[in-house]
Scaffold this motif. Structure first.
Motif, PDB file in Angstrom:
ATOM      1  N   LEU A 240       0.833  -1.208   0.000  1.00 30.94           N
ATOM      2  CA  LEU A 240       0.000   0.000   0.000  1.00 30.94           C
ATOM      3  C   LEU A 240       0.865   1.254   0.000  1.00 30.94           C
ATOM      4  CD1 LEU A 240      -3.038   0.554   0.037  1.00 30.94           C
ATOM      5  CD2 LEU A 240      -2.935   0.595   2.542  1.00 30.94           C
ATOM      6  N   MET A 241       1.932   1.242   0.778  1.00 35.60           N
ATOM      7  CA  MET A 241       2.835   2.385   0.829  1.00 35.60           C
ATOM      8  C   MET A 241       3.532   2.594  -0.519  1.00 35.60           C
ATOM      9  SD  MET A 241       6.129   3.053   3.277  1.00 35.60           S
ATOM     10  CE  MET A 241       7.102   1.881   2.348  1.00 35.60           C
ATOM     11  N   LEU A 242       4.021   1.502  -1.120  1.00 37.93           N
ATOM     12  CA  LEU A 242       4.687   1.601  -2.425  1.00 37.93           C
ATOM     13  C   LEU A 242       3.711   2.067  -3.504  1.00 37.93           C
ATOM     14  CD1 LEU A 242       6.860  -1.645  -2.302  1.00 37.93           C
ATOM     15  CD2 LEU A 242       7.662   0.723  -2.090  1.00 37.93           C
ATOM     16  N   LEU A 243       2.497   1.557  -3.460  1.00 40.49           N
ATOM     17  CA  LEU A 243       1.474   1.950  -4.430  1.00 40.49           C
ATOM     18  C   LEU A 243       1.159   3.437  -4.322  1.00 40.49           C
ATOM     19  CD1 LEU A 243      -0.553   0.679  -6.554  1.00 40.49           C
ATOM     20  CD2 LEU A 243      -2.203   0.592  -4.661  1.00 40.49           C
ATOM     21  N   SER A 244       1.024   3.918  -3.081  1.00 44.98           N
ATOM     22  CA  SER A 244       0.650   5.326  -2.880  1.00 44.98           C
ATOM     23  C   SER A 244       1.740   6.277  -3.340  1.00 44.98           C
ATOM     24  CB  SER A 244       0.322   5.575  -1.400  1.00 44.98           C
ATOM     25  OG  SER A 244       1.458   5.354  -0.596  1.00 44.98           O
ATOM     26  N   THR A 245       3.010   5.904  -3.140  1.00 44.58           N
ATOM     27  CA  THR A 245       4.103   6.813  -3.502  1.00 44.58           C
ATOM     28  C   THR A 245       4.526   6.665  -4.960  1.00 44.58           C
ATOM     29  OG1 THR A 245       5.656   5.180  -2.586  1.00 44.58           O
ATOM     30  CG2 THR A 245       5.022   7.004  -1.162  1.00 44.58           C
ATOM     31  N   LEU A 246       4.599   5.426  -5.458  1.00 45.18           N
ATOM     32  CA  LEU A 246       5.108   5.193  -6.818  1.00 45.18           C
ATOM     33  C   LEU A 246       4.032   5.344  -7.891  1.00 45.18           C
ATOM     34  CD1 LEU A 246       7.402   2.078  -6.159  1.00 45.18           C
ATOM     35  CD2 LEU A 246       8.048   4.506  -6.228  1.00 45.18           C
ATOM     36  N   ALA A 247       2.801   4.956  -7.592  1.00 50.41           N
ATOM     37  CA  ALA A 247       1.743   4.997  -8.610  1.00 50.41           C
ATOM     38  C   ALA A 247       0.846   6.215  -8.484  1.00 50.41           C
ATOM     39  CB  ALA A 247       0.893   3.719  -8.530  1.00 50.41           C
ATOM     40  N   TYR A 248       0.568   6.646  -7.246  1.00 52.46           N
ATOM     41  CA  TYR A 248      -0.417   7.714  -7.055  1.00 52.46           C
ATOM     42  C   TYR A 248       0.188   9.042  -6.604  1.00 52.46           C
ATOM     43  CZ  TYR A 248      -3.783   3.932  -7.610  1.00 52.46           C
ATOM     44  OH  TYR A 248      -4.514   2.877  -8.100  1.00 52.46           O
ATOM     45  N   GLY A 249       1.519   9.104  -6.521  1.00 54.62           N
ATOM     46  CA  GLY A 249       2.194  10.387  -6.322  1.00 54.62           C
ATOM     47  C   GLY A 249       2.072  11.010  -4.953  1.00 54.62           C
ATOM     48  N   GLU A 250       1.746  10.237  -3.919  1.00 55.65           N
ATOM     49  CA  GLU A 250       1.731  10.795  -2.570  1.00 55.65           C
ATOM     50  C   GLU A 250       3.173  10.988  -2.096  1.00 55.65           C
ATOM     51  OE1 GLU A 250      -0.976   9.370   0.471  1.00 55.65           O
ATOM     52  OE2 GLU A 250      -2.037   8.165  -1.031  1.00 55.65           O
ATOM     53  N   THR A 251       3.389  11.993  -1.271  1.00 58.65           N
ATOM     54  CA  THR A 251       4.741  12.276  -0.776  1.00 58.65           C
ATOM     55  C   THR A 251       4.798  12.078   0.736  1.00 58.65           C
ATOM     56  OG1 THR A 251       4.192  14.639  -0.610  1.00 58.65           O
ATOM     57  CG2 THR A 251       5.312  13.906  -2.608  1.00 58.65           C
ATOM     58  N   LEU A 252       5.959  11.637   1.196  1.00 57.80           N
ATOM     59  CA  LEU A 252       6.175  11.453   2.629  1.00 57.80           C
ATOM     60  C   LEU A 252       6.656  12.757   3.250  1.00 57.80           C
ATOM     61  CD1 LEU A 252       7.917   7.969   2.749  1.00 57.80           C
ATOM     62  CD2 LEU A 252       5.918   8.593   4.084  1.00 57.80           C
ATOM     63  N   SER A 253       5.843  13.356   4.115  1.00 59.33           N
ATOM     64  CA  SER A 253       6.272  14.560   4.827  1.00 59.33           C
ATOM     65  C   SER A 253       7.277  14.167   5.904  1.00 59.33           C
ATOM     66  CB  SER A 253       5.065  15.256   5.466  1.00 59.33           C
ATOM     67  OG  SER A 253       4.401  14.367   6.351  1.00 59.33           O
ATOM     68  N   GLN A 254       7.958  15.176   6.471  1.00 62.24           N
ATOM     69  CA  GLN A 254       8.998  14.894   7.468  1.00 62.24           C
ATOM     70  C   GLN A 254       8.450  14.146   8.670  1.00 62.24           C
ATOM     71  OE1 GLN A 254      11.165  18.446   8.586  1.00 62.24           O
ATOM     72  NE2 GLN A 254      13.064  17.563   7.829  1.00 62.24           N
ATOM     73  N   ASP A 255       7.288  14.588   9.157  1.00 65.85           N
ATOM     74  CA  ASP A 255       6.722  13.936  10.343  1.00 65.85           C
ATOM     75  C   ASP A 255       6.345  12.489  10.037  1.00 65.85           C
ATOM     76  OD1 ASP A 255       3.351  14.179   9.972  1.00 65.85           O
ATOM     77  OD2 ASP A 255       4.578  15.565   8.822  1.00 65.85           O
ATOM     78  N   ARG A 256       5.867  12.227   8.789  1.00 65.54           N
ATOM     79  CA  ARG A 256       5.517  10.857   8.415  1.00 65.54           C
ATOM     80  C   ARG A 256       6.766   9.978   8.284  1.00 65.54           C
ATOM     81  NH1 ARG A 256       1.230  12.066   9.793  1.00 65.54           N
ATOM     82  NH2 ARG A 256      -0.797  11.635   8.867  1.00 65.54           N
ATOM     83  N   ILE A 257       7.866  10.546   7.776  1.00 59.97           N
ATOM     84  CA  ILE A 257       9.118   9.783   7.661  1.00 59.97           C
ATOM     85  C   ILE A 257       9.580   9.342   9.045  1.00 59.97           C
ATOM     86  CG2 ILE A 257      11.572   9.943   7.081  1.00 59.97           C
ATOM     87  CD1 ILE A 257      10.756  11.811   4.760  1.00 59.97           C
ATOM     88  N   VAL A 258       9.557  10.268  10.012  1.00 65.19           N
ATOM     89  CA  VAL A 258       9.958   9.949  11.384  1.00 65.19           C
ATOM     90  C   VAL A 258       9.046   8.876  11.964  1.00 65.19           C
ATOM     91  CG1 VAL A 258      10.121  10.851  13.740  1.00 65.19           C
ATOM     92  CG2 VAL A 258      11.006  12.192  11.826  1.00 65.19           C
ATOM     93  N   LEU A 259       7.727   9.047  11.753  1.00 64.93           N
ATOM     94  CA  LEU A 259       6.763   8.094  12.305  1.00 64.93           C
ATOM     95  C   LEU A 259       6.922   6.707  11.681  1.00 64.93           C
ATOM     96  CD1 LEU A 259       4.443   7.428  14.132  1.00 64.93           C
ATOM     97  CD2 LEU A 259       2.878   8.560  12.549  1.00 64.93           C
TER      98      LEU A 259
END
Length: 284
Positions: A240-259
């Protein structure tokens, strides 16, 4: 064979289901949920007819079986949150929720059943809580969607554990308990759905993509060790994470990267502890 069933279930939840619901963009989440319940009811009716001789009989009914109404409400709420995540383009939040879920389940087991947390489990839960706190401080808000998915699914699992019925029988009961509300909404409140073959085919298939992964999961659970199944559950949120970032263009914000980083550390500790405990049990 158990490994294939588990792969089919988790890859369905991580890839097939989100892509399926994404294709229904434009239809409100509440409508998709009601359609999903209605088509699932039709699908499980055929399933009952096909498997009636192999299903575990829940009769005579016991007072605890009434809790299926609670589990039905919890899974409907979880589905609605998930559909909202797909509808609003927040699949990363959904992924995070399902990463957090096992740790919430461990904490609930300790609170409700008095299960003692082993040292590494305690550390893992503590790191997950720390990750949420740091993310809240950095972003200035709670990750409500992620927490809602994690807590509702953990409570669902807890309720089903207390009820203690066959997985397929339980799913059938929950579906039919939700059916009157779903049909009422579709008949009285739902906005009209685009009347074309593609849309209605996709809606009809929601019954299949809802029920089949649950059936495959139940089949895997009877064939694999809990340690193997527990480790494989992270396949779905990873997809789900790979799909959201690679296919649907969602970006990981700093707070999400830490979490995410702290949750992964917590999960590695949790998985290490589960494997070690499983080996110790086999050696006894």
């Amino acid at each position: 064979m158990g490994l294939l069933y588990a792969l089919a279930a988790y890859l369905s939840w991580g890839l097939v289901v989100p892509v399926h619901f994404r294709l229904l963009a434009g239809i409100p989440a509440e409508t998709i949920l009601a359609q999903r319940i209605a088509w699932s009811a039709l699908f499980v009716t055929g399933l009952i007819a096909l498997l009636r001789h192999r299903l575990a009989n829940p009769f005579p009914l016991k007072p605890r079986h009434a809790l299926l109404a609670v589990s039905a409400g919890l899974i409907a709420f979880n589905w609605l949150l998930y559909l909202r995540a797909v509808e609003t383009g927040h699949l990363l939040d959904a992924s995070l929720g399902y990463y957090i879920n096992p740790l919430v389940s461990v904490a609930l087991g300790a609170l409700v059943f008095g299960e003692r947390l082993r040292p590494l489990q305690t550390v893992a839960v503590g790191i997950a809580v720390l990750g949420v706190v740091i993310a809240v401080v950095m972003a200035g808000r709670l990750p409500l969607l992620s927490l809602g998915l994690a807590v509702s699914f953990a409570l669902y699992g807890l309720t089903r554990k207390i009820v203690g019925v066959d997985g397929t029988v339980g799913f059938c009961a929950e579906t039919f308990l939700l059916l009157p509300a779903a049909l009422g909404y579709l008949l009285l409140a739902a906005p009209p759905v685009q009347n074309d073959a593609t849309t209605w085919s996709l809606l009809a298939l929601t019954g299949v993509t809802t029920a089949l992964p649950l059936i495959w999961f139940a089949a895997a659970a009877t064939r694999l060790t809990l340690a193997t199944l527990g480790l494989m559950q992270y396949l779905a949120p990873t997809c789900l994470m790979l799909l959201s970032t690679l296919a649907y263009g969602e970006t990981l914000s700093q707070d999400r990267i830490v979490l995410f980083a702290l949750i992964w550390i917590a999960l590695m500790l949790y998985a290490t502890d589960a494997l070690r405990h499983s080996r110790q049990r086999r050696m006894r």
